[in-house]
Design a protein around this motif. Structure first.
Motif, PDB file in Angstrom:
ATOM      1  N   HIS A  64       0.851  -1.188   0.000  1.00  0.00           N
ATOM      2  CA  HIS A  64       0.000   0.000   0.000  1.00  0.00           C
ATOM      3  C   HIS A  64       0.890   1.242   0.000  1.00  0.00           C
ATOM      4  N   SER A  65       0.346   2.346  -0.433  1.00  0.00           N
ATOM      5  CA  SER A  65       1.088   3.604  -0.479  1.00  0.00           C
ATOM      6  C   SER A  65       1.245   4.165   0.930  1.00  0.00           C
ATOM      7  N   VAL A  66       2.395   4.813   1.191  1.00  0.00           N
ATOM      8  CA  VAL A  66       2.546   5.531   2.459  1.00  0.00           C
ATOM      9  C   VAL A  66       1.728   6.824   2.442  1.00  0.00           C
ATOM     10  N   PHE A  67       1.292   7.225   1.259  1.00  0.00           N
ATOM     11  CA  PHE A  67       0.540   8.478   1.140  1.00  0.00           C
ATOM     12  C   PHE A  67      -0.953   8.189   1.284  1.00  0.00           C
ATOM     13  N   ASP A  68      -1.297   7.622   2.431  1.00  0.00           N
ATOM     14  CA  ASP A  68      -2.685   7.217   2.685  1.00  0.00           C
ATOM     15  C   ASP A  68      -3.284   7.981   3.858  1.00  0.00           C
ATOM     16  N   VAL A  69      -2.712   9.157   4.168  1.00  0.00           N
ATOM     17  CA  VAL A  69      -3.205   9.968   5.280  1.00  0.00           C
ATOM     18  C   VAL A  69      -4.398  10.790   4.801  1.00  0.00           C
ATOM     19  N   VAL A  70      -5.544  10.532   5.383  1.00  0.00           N
ATOM     20  CA  VAL A  70      -6.784  11.204   4.977  1.00  0.00           C
ATOM     21  C   VAL A  70      -6.940  12.540   5.695  1.00  0.00           C
ATOM     22  N   ALA A  71      -6.455  12.617   6.926  1.00  0.00           N
ATOM     23  CA  ALA A  71      -6.571  13.853   7.709  1.00  0.00           C
ATOM     24  C   ALA A  71      -5.422  13.911   8.705  1.00  0.00           C
ATOM     25  N   TRP A  72      -5.127  15.102   9.159  1.00  0.00           N
ATOM     26  CA  TRP A  72      -4.059  15.277  10.145  1.00  0.00           C
ATOM     27  C   TRP A  72      -4.234  16.587  10.888  1.00  0.00           C
ATOM     28  N   HIS A  73      -3.638  16.658  12.078  1.00  0.00           N
ATOM     29  CA  HIS A  73      -3.540  17.935  12.781  1.00  0.00           C
ATOM     30  C   HIS A  73      -2.262  17.947  13.607  1.00  0.00           C
ATOM     31  N   GLY A  74      -1.621  19.118  13.711  1.00  0.00           N
ATOM     32  CA  GLY A  74      -0.393  19.215  14.484  1.00  0.00           C
ATOM     33  C   GLY A  74       0.480  20.361  14.028  1.00  0.00           C
ATOM     34  N   ASN A  75       1.689  20.399  14.590  1.00  0.00           N
ATOM     35  CA  ASN A  75       2.649  21.461  14.261  1.00  0.00           C
ATOM     36  C   ASN A  75       3.983  20.909  13.786  1.00  0.00           C
ATOM     37  N   TYR A  76       3.999  19.635  13.397  1.00  0.00           N
ATOM     38  CA  TYR A  76       5.203  19.013  12.847  1.00  0.00           C
ATOM     39  C   TYR A  76       4.906  18.683  11.395  1.00  0.00           C
ATOM     40  N   VAL A  77       5.313  19.591  10.505  1.00  0.00           N
ATOM     41  CA  VAL A  77       4.821  19.547   9.131  1.00  0.00           C
ATOM     42  C   VAL A  77       5.922  19.913   8.142  1.00  0.00           C
ATOM     43  N   PRO A  78       5.827  19.449   6.901  1.00  0.00           N
ATOM     44  CA  PRO A  78       6.701  19.971   5.839  1.00  0.00           C
ATOM     45  C   PRO A  78       6.208  21.358   5.427  1.00  0.00           C
ATOM     46  N   TYR A  79       7.106  22.158   4.871  1.00  0.00           N
ATOM     47  CA  TYR A  79       6.678  23.491   4.451  1.00  0.00           C
ATOM     48  C   TYR A  79       7.596  24.010   3.355  1.00  0.00           C
ATOM     49  N   LYS A  80       7.112  25.024   2.626  1.00  0.00           N
ATOM     50  CA  LYS A  80       7.890  25.673   1.578  1.00  0.00           C
ATOM     51  C   LYS A  80       7.867  27.179   1.788  1.00  0.00           C
ATOM     52  N   TYR A  81       8.809  27.867   1.117  1.00  0.00           N
ATOM     53  CA  TYR A  81       8.922  29.318   1.264  1.00  0.00           C
ATOM     54  C   TYR A  81       9.484  29.901  -0.021  1.00  0.00           C
ATOM     55  N   ASP A  82       8.884  30.997  -0.461  1.00  0.00           N
ATOM     56  CA  ASP A  82       9.316  31.719  -1.652  1.00  0.00           C
ATOM     57  C   ASP A  82      10.343  32.768  -1.229  1.00  0.00           C
ATOM     58  N   LEU A  83      11.593  32.630  -1.690  1.00  0.00           N
ATOM     59  CA  LEU A  83      12.671  33.515  -1.252  1.00  0.00           C
ATOM     60  C   LEU A  83      12.449  34.967  -1.684  1.00  0.00           C
ATOM     61  N   SER A  84      11.633  35.193  -2.704  1.00  0.00           N
ATOM     62  CA  SER A  84      11.376  36.567  -3.137  1.00  0.00           C
ATOM     63  C   SER A  84      10.545  37.340  -2.117  1.00  0.00           C
ATOM     64  N   ARG A  85       9.974  36.653  -1.132  1.00  0.00           N
ATOM     65  CA  ARG A  85       9.170  37.317  -0.108  1.00  0.00           C
ATOM     66  C   ARG A  85       9.990  37.757   1.097  1.00  0.00           C
ATOM     67  N   PHE A  86      11.295  37.512   1.070  1.00  0.00           N
ATOM     68  CA  PHE A  86      12.160  37.878   2.190  1.00  0.00           C
ATOM     69  C   PHE A  86      12.239  39.391   2.311  1.00  0.00           C
ATOM     70  N   MET A  87      12.017  39.915   3.520  1.00  0.00           N
ATOM     71  CA  MET A  87      12.038  41.361   3.765  1.00  0.00           C
ATOM     72  C   MET A  87      13.458  41.752   4.193  1.00  0.00           C
ATOM     73  N   VAL A  88      14.212  42.348   3.264  1.00  0.00           N
ATOM     74  CA  VAL A  88      15.632  42.637   3.465  1.00  0.00           C
ATOM     75  C   VAL A  88      15.824  43.769   4.470  1.00  0.00           C
ATOM     76  N   ILE A  89      16.750  43.554   5.385  1.00  0.00           N
ATOM     77  CA  ILE A  89      17.217  44.595   6.300  1.00  0.00           C
ATOM     78  C   ILE A  89      18.628  44.977   5.864  1.00  0.00           C
ATOM     79  N   ASN A  90      18.924  46.281   5.825  1.00  0.00           N
ATOM     80  CA  ASN A  90      20.233  46.702   5.324  1.00  0.00           C
ATOM     81  C   ASN A  90      20.606  48.050   5.921  1.00  0.00           C
ATOM     82  N   SER A  91      21.855  48.451   5.766  1.00  0.00           N
ATOM     83  CA  SER A  91      22.316  49.742   6.263  1.00  0.00           C
ATOM     84  C   SER A  91      21.845  50.879   5.349  1.00  0.00           C
ATOM     85  N   VAL A  92      21.433  51.988   5.964  1.00  0.00           N
ATOM     86  CA  VAL A  92      21.085  53.186   5.184  1.00  0.00           C
ATOM     87  C   VAL A  92      22.046  54.331   5.504  1.00  0.00           C
ATOM     88  N   SER A  93      23.176  54.022   6.148  1.00  0.00           N
ATOM     89  CA  SER A  93      24.136  55.067   6.488  1.00  0.00           C
ATOM     90  C   SER A  93      25.537  54.691   5.974  1.00  0.00           C
TER      91      SER A  93
END
Length: 438
Positions: A260-289
């Motif tokens: 059987h497939s390991v991808f047989d999870v019908v529902a879940w809840h929790g805070n231990y999860v895979p995740y993704k992030y778009d690097l273009s959304r990074f809010m850059v901090i830099n020197s202005v002086s």
């Protein structure tokens, strides 16, 4: 509309169920005597049961069959360049640069994500849950009827060429260049692709990745929690006569079979999860002086050590931004560091070394090994008219920085045949400009 659906936020407790099975999450308790739809309850723990609430991570999975239903694990013969042997090569304190690693061609022998893992360097011991490994993946084939999980630690995956369609137990993610994803320890996943793919993997054996503290920066800088995406529940409805589960355990690979497939999870809840992030959304901090800020202001994720302020690994990026400092040498300063710095280039041309450091390649500057801008960069930046200007447009460089001293594998040093023996030459043209009567 995309077939991939996501929940947003970093570190939160999520609940998700496949839309084909409404009300599949038990109400009011985690493991009732009988779960909805005849499902099995299974907890996936990413921390000790008794860890403080702020550090306790776990997810409840409601699946068709428990994960324990498989044959015994046997050694797996693939991924022949995956290694945790940090004694393969003599220590090498030199500045190291790799030319772009070769992709397998679409018509060559099929190489999946797992078999295409090549370890470049690392340190520590997965058995003692302390250390890290840096890999590149070079693959041209999807994983079929199989899944992979890492018992040794978390994977932070940085695509450089080609989009990865990643199926996890908790749902599906599409991860493209200039995005990253994290697959925490133990979560099973498969990688599917349409074209040959290349990228980088940072594996940590200690703890898990988290957002860095912000201190005086305040509440809203760097990577914002709301921009991280976690997949929604989705289960595989296919039937299988054989399905392979590949496990990375103590640096070695093993495979077990099931029907059987390991991808047989019908529902879940929790805070231990895979995740993704778009690097273009990074809010850059830099020197202005004036002056060039330390690269720590570009930290996206960190895996802390037990020593305050010191990381097992930081994931740092150098995104497009404005440069406005006055009376300042604006490129990265010449530097010797008590940390190890492994850099990769996703796209474009890195501002401090526009020649030689190419997308799909890498550099390693080890502890206390000096490095910095090449001669051309120094000459240009020393004489440039200082006015506000955009830098790094169309470019995304990154760094895996670690408090550990990294050893290069035999594949990284020899077998890959990508180590650039002329790298040191980029500094040889620097001149002694000292004048006593300055």
């Amino acid at each position: 509309m995309s077939e991939y659906k996501y929940l947003t936020g970093f570190g939160g407790h999520f609940s998700s169920e496949d839309e084909r099975c409404p009300n599949s999450l038990p109400v009011g308790q985690n493991s009732p005597q009988q779960c909805p739809y005849g499902l099995y309850a299974e907890q996936l723990s990413g921390s000790a049961f008794t860890a403080p609430r702020s550090e306790n991570v776990r997810t409840w999975l409601y699946r068709k069959l428990p994960s324990a239903v498989h044959t015994p694990f046997l050694p797996y013969a693939g991924a022949k360049y995956l290694s945790h042997n940090w004694d393969e090569q003599p220590p090498n304190p030199n500045q190291l640069r790799w030319k772009p690693f070769d992709l397998p061609g679409a018509k060559e022998e099929s190489v999946t994500f797992v078999d295409g893992l090549h370890t470049v360097c690392g340190a520590g011991d997965a058995r003692a849950r302390h250390g890290l490994a840096v890999h590149v993946y070079l693959c041209n084939a999807s994983m079929h009827n199989s899944a992979f999980y890492n018992s040794d630690g978390d994977f932070l995956i940085v695509p450089q060429e080609g989009t990865l369609d990643i199926v996890t137990e908790l749902g599906r993610m599409a991860v493209s260049p200039n995005e990253i994803c994290v697959i925490p320890q133990g979560i099973r996943f498969a990688v599917k692709l349409k074209t040959p793919c290349r990228g980088y993997v940072l594996e940590v054996f200690d703890g898990h990745f988290r957002l860095p503290d912000l201190g005086p920066i305040g509440a809203n800088g760097l990577a914002n929690p709301r921009d991280f995406e976690t997949p929604v529940a989705w289960f595989d409805s296919e039937t299988y006569t054989e399905f392979n589960v590949i496990s990375k355990y103590q640096g070695s690979l093993f495979v077990a079979k099931q029907k059987h497939s390991v991808f047989d999870v019908v529902a879940w809840h929790g805070n231990y999860v895979p995740y993704k992030y778009d690097l273009s959304r990074f809010m850059v901090i830099n020197s202005v002086s004036f002056d060039h800020c330390d690269p720590s202001i570009f930290t996206v994720l960190t895996c802390p050590s037990l020593k305050p302020g010191t990381a097992i690994a930081d994931f740092v990026i150098f995104p497009p931004r404005w440069s406005v400092q006055e009376h300042t040498f604006r490129p990265p300063y010449y530097h010797r560091n008590c940390m190890s710095e492994f850099m990769g280039l996703i796209l474009g041309r890195y501002e401090a070394k526009e020649e030689g450091f190419a997308a799909g390649g890498a550099t390693l500057h080890s502890m206390m090994t000096p490095h910095g801008p090449d001669a051309n960069c120094f000459e240009g930046a020393s004489k440039a008219e200082l006015k506000p200007e955009r830098i790094a447009d169309g470019t995304q460089a990154f760094m895996f920085e670690s408090s550990l001293s990294l050893a290069v594998t035999k594949w990284g040093a020899e077998t890959s045949q990508k180590l650039d023996a002329q790298y040191y030459e980029c500094w040889q043209a620097l001149k002694n400009n000292f004048k006593l009567d300055n």
